[in-house]
Enzyme design. Structure first.
Site, PDB file in Angstrom:
ATOM      1  N   CYS A  57       0.855  -1.182   0.000  1.00 21.04           N
ATOM      2  CA  CYS A  57       0.000   0.000   0.000  1.00 21.04           C
ATOM      3  C   CYS A  57       0.892   1.234   0.000  1.00 21.04           C
ATOM      4  O   CYS A  57       1.813   1.340   0.817  1.00 21.04           O
ATOM      5  CB  CYS A  57      -0.893  -0.016   1.236  1.00 21.04           C
ATOM      6  N   CYS A  60       0.476   3.092   3.646  1.00 19.51           N
ATOM      7  CA  CYS A  60       0.965   2.586   4.935  1.00 19.51           C
ATOM      8  C   CYS A  60       2.031   1.499   4.827  1.00 19.51           C
ATOM      9  O   CYS A  60       2.575   1.078   5.837  1.00 19.51           O
ATOM     10  CB  CYS A  60      -0.208   2.085   5.768  1.00 19.51           C
ATOM     11  N   CYS A 105      -7.330  -0.939   1.414  1.00 22.72           N
ATOM     12  CA  CYS A 105      -6.304  -1.493   2.293  1.00 22.72           C
ATOM     13  C   CYS A 105      -6.947  -1.747   3.651  1.00 22.72           C
ATOM     14  O   CYS A 105      -7.577  -0.852   4.228  1.00 22.72           O
ATOM     15  CB  CYS A 105      -5.140  -0.514   2.414  1.00 22.72           C
ATOM     16  N   CYS A 108      -5.197   0.776   6.461  1.00 28.29           N
ATOM     17  CA  CYS A 108      -5.377   2.241   6.505  1.00 28.29           C
ATOM     18  C   CYS A 108      -6.633   2.728   5.792  1.00 28.29           C
ATOM     19  O   CYS A 108      -6.858   3.939   5.703  1.00 28.29           O
ATOM     20  CB  CYS A 108      -4.144   2.939   5.939  1.00 28.29           C
ATOM     21  N   CYS A 129      -8.256  -4.474 -10.004  1.00 22.70           N
ATOM     22  CA  CYS A 129      -7.776  -3.355 -10.826  1.00 22.70           C
ATOM     23  C   CYS A 129      -7.298  -2.283  -9.856  1.00 22.70           C
ATOM     24  O   CYS A 129      -8.111  -1.584  -9.228  1.00 22.70           O
ATOM     25  CB  CYS A 129      -8.905  -2.866 -11.715  1.00 22.70           C
TER      26      CYS A 129
END
Length: 130
Positions: A57, A60, A105, A108, A129
């Site tokens: 991510c 984070c 995510c 976060c 995607c």
């Protein structure tokens, strides 16, 4: 949602937008925090296919997808057919007059993109995607 067998420790990250705007560039903030979309075929990871490792991510640093899960869907954004277990969560997105499955995510709540099912592009029948 298809997940790999690999387990990743997800540590919750909570910050106000005033903190996110300091740690993300303008496009990352727009996508992750405001649910924007990076223009197709412009991202550095669209045509990037490492043989090993993982993708994290941008907000984070939580590992989300293995390099082996990435495939070329031709859509203009990075595509993956499965995520690490427990790292991605979904919500129904009814924006733009259609029903889509948004992926976020799990650490976060950063907007990652959408998951599309039953396209037949991979054995998992999923395209994340991102």
């Amino acid at each position: 949602m298809a997940s790999s067998d690999e387990l990743v420790n997800v540590t919750r990250v909570d910050k106000p937008d005033s903190e996110w705007v300091k740690s993300l560039d303008k496009m990352e903030f727009q996508v992750l925090r405001k649910k924007g979309t990076e223009p197709a075929r412009t991202g550095v990871y669209d045509k990037f296919y490492p043989k090993e490792g993982h993708f994290v991510c941008a907000g984070c640093g939580t590992p989300l997808y293995s390099a082996q899960a990435k495939f070329d869907s031709g859509c203009g954004w990075p595509a993956f057919d499965k995520c690490y277990e427990g790292t991605v969560k979904t919500e129904i997105d009814n924006a733009f007059g259609m029903r889509r499955v948004e992926i976020l995510c799990a650490a976060c709540d950063g907007h990652l993109g959408h998951v599309f099912e039953n396209e037949g592009l991979t054995p998992t029948m999923e395209r994340h995607c991102v």
